[in-house]
Design an enzyme around this catalytic site. Structure first.
Site, PDB file in Angstrom:
ATOM      1  N   GLU A 136       0.997  -1.475  -0.063  1.00 14.68           N
ATOM      2  CA  GLU A 136      -0.124   0.210  -0.237  1.00 14.68           C
ATOM      3  C   GLU A 136       0.963   1.401  -0.160  1.00 14.68           C
ATOM      4  OE1 GLU A 136      -3.262   0.286  -0.405  1.00 14.68           O
ATOM      5  OE2 GLU A 136      -3.937  -1.814  -0.332  1.00 14.68           O
ATOM      6  N   CYS A 145     -12.965   1.949 -16.256  1.00 13.18           N
ATOM      7  CA  CYS A 145     -13.780   3.487 -15.577  1.00 13.18           C
ATOM      8  C   CYS A 145     -11.636   4.179 -14.865  1.00 13.18           C
ATOM      9  CB  CYS A 145     -13.985   3.590 -14.616  1.00 13.18           C
ATOM     10  SG  CYS A 145     -15.110   4.391 -14.177  1.00 13.18           S
ATOM     11  N   CYS A 169     -15.614   2.965 -21.795  1.00 10.99           N
ATOM     12  CA  CYS A 169     -17.088   2.843 -21.568  1.00 10.99           C
ATOM     13  C   CYS A 169     -17.573   1.853 -22.993  1.00 10.99           C
ATOM     14  CB  CYS A 169     -17.823   3.698 -22.248  1.00 10.99           C
ATOM     15  SG  CYS A 169     -17.450   5.375 -20.816  1.00 10.99           S
ATOM     16  N   CYS A 176     -17.017  -1.649 -21.450  1.00 10.14           N
ATOM     17  CA  CYS A 176     -17.902  -1.615 -20.156  1.00 10.14           C
ATOM     18  C   CYS A 176     -19.222  -2.442 -19.713  1.00 10.14           C
ATOM     19  CB  CYS A 176     -17.941   0.112 -19.296  1.00 10.14           C
ATOM     20  SG  CYS A 176     -18.440   0.087 -17.710  1.00 10.14           S
ATOM     21  N   CYS A 197     -25.045   3.510 -15.787  1.00 11.97           N
ATOM     22  CA  CYS A 197     -23.812   4.138 -15.837  1.00 11.97           C
ATOM     23  C   CYS A 197     -24.543   5.856 -16.038  1.00 11.97           C
ATOM     24  CB  CYS A 197     -22.430   4.372 -16.921  1.00 11.97           C
ATOM     25  SG  CYS A 197     -21.410   5.213 -16.201  1.00 11.97           S
TER      26      CYS A 197
HETATM   27  S1  SF4 Z   1     -19.293   3.353 -18.857  1.00 15.33           S
HETATM   28 FE1  SF4 Z   1     -19.475   4.204 -17.091  1.00 15.33          FE
HETATM   29  S2  SF4 Z   1     -18.925   2.715 -15.663  1.00 15.33           S
HETATM   30 FE2  SF4 Z   1     -18.543   2.336 -17.201  1.00 15.33          FE
HETATM   31  S3  SF4 Z   1     -16.193   3.434 -17.123  1.00 15.33           S
HETATM   32 FE3  SF4 Z   1     -17.748   4.674 -18.948  1.00 15.33          FE
HETATM   33  S4  SF4 Z   1     -17.818   6.175 -17.121  1.00 15.33           S
HETATM   34 FE4  SF4 Z   1     -17.167   4.315 -16.296  1.00 15.33          FE
END
Ligand code: SF4
Length: 276
Positions: free
Chosen positions: A38, A184, A191, A194, A200
């Site tokens: 850490e 993210c 995105c 994602c 989101c």
């Molecule tokens: S969709 Fe939302 S959670 Fe996913 S990478 Fe993009 S901003 Fe981040």
């Protein structure tokens, strides 16, 4: 909100199972090893910190071995990592730990130089299995984007118990760490690949559109409707008409689109979120 939180937890943990990074310290419950990684990874990329971790743990397998050594030796191994104050604080911590041990100062790890709330929670979660979130910039960023909120600190504080319910905090914290590094990311979040993009808030409000183009669009309306449904789980049609300032026919078009995408279920007078 409950449904959305559940989705975030579930999706994140599924993603993590398939994509997690493997490091030797990931499996350990030894608080010294956890403290070392850490401190080393503060302001440093995890892969680079891991290289240094291997050198440190070989030379100093315990706080006593470091405290019996010298600051000069610690700084020599630290060399090239930068932010040398961290090395000095680590050395000072080893002195305190050699005398007291982790268990004696548990849970007040913040008395160790260089240990703030995040590192304290990382120790509590990874070494002691406690249900706490180790909130760093990764976690704040994901919460802020996913829930579309600015004040993430208060939000996380108010919701962390619920968020940690029925999950292994160790896994969840590691999942946040990896997800924030790979998907993210602070700039150019991925995105498009994602697994959270459907719900989101950032995705709904920003992707591929300028604010002007987005305002008044069907996509904006879909986002508003989904947000309302996620907050309520189910809601009467009439209530939607009152709460969303838009023509009924536009609302109906957006609702049918959401139903087609299997995000909601349309009943006669009730609309509910599709949690299957
Ligand atoms: S969709 Fe939302 S959670 Fe996913 S990478 Fe993009 S901003 Fe981040």
């Amino acid at each position: 909100m409950e449904t959305k939180t559940k989705q975030l937890k579930k999706t994140l943990l599924i993603w993590y199972k398939k994509n997690k990074r493997t490091f030797s310290w990931r499996e350990t419950k030894d608080p010294w090893k956890i403290l070392l990684i850490e401190i080393l990874s503060q302001q440093t990329q995890i892969e680079r910190a891991d290289t240094y971790y291997k050198k440190f743990i070989k030379e100093f397998p315990s706080p006593t071995s470091m405290s019996n050594s010298s600051l000069k030796k610690v700084l020599t191994i630290w060399s090239g990592l930068g932010y040398n104050n961290r090395a000095r604080r680590l050395y000072e911590s080893s002195k305190i730990l050699a005398e007291n041990g982790f268990d004696k100062i548990y849970p007040d790890f913040e008395i160790l130089p260089g240990v703030g709330q995040y590192t304290k929670n990382a120790l509590l979660s990874f070494a002691y299995g406690e249900k706490v979130l180790a909130v760093d910039t990764n976690v704040e960023r994901i919460f802020s984007r996913f829930f579309g909120i600015d004040n993430t600190k208060d939000f996380i504080k108010d919701n962390s118990d619920y968020f940690l319910k029925k999950v292994n905090s160790r896994e969840l914290n590691q999942a946040f760490m990896d997800f924030g590094s790979y998907i993210c990311k602070s700039s150019n979040p991925k995105c498009d690949i994602c697994p959270l993009e459907i719900t989101c808030s950032k995705y709904f409000f920003e992707k591929n559109n300028s604010i002007e183009k987005f305002r008044g669009s069907n996509r904006e309306l879909r986002g508003k409707l989904l947000k309302l449904l996620l907050e309520n789980n189910k809601i009467k049609r009439d209530e939607i008409y009152i709460k969303i300032d838009e023509k009924e026919e536009k609302i109906e078009k957006a609702l049918h689109g959401l139903e087609k995408d299997n995000l909601i279920i349309l009943k006669k007078n009730i609309i509910e979120i599709n949690s299957n």
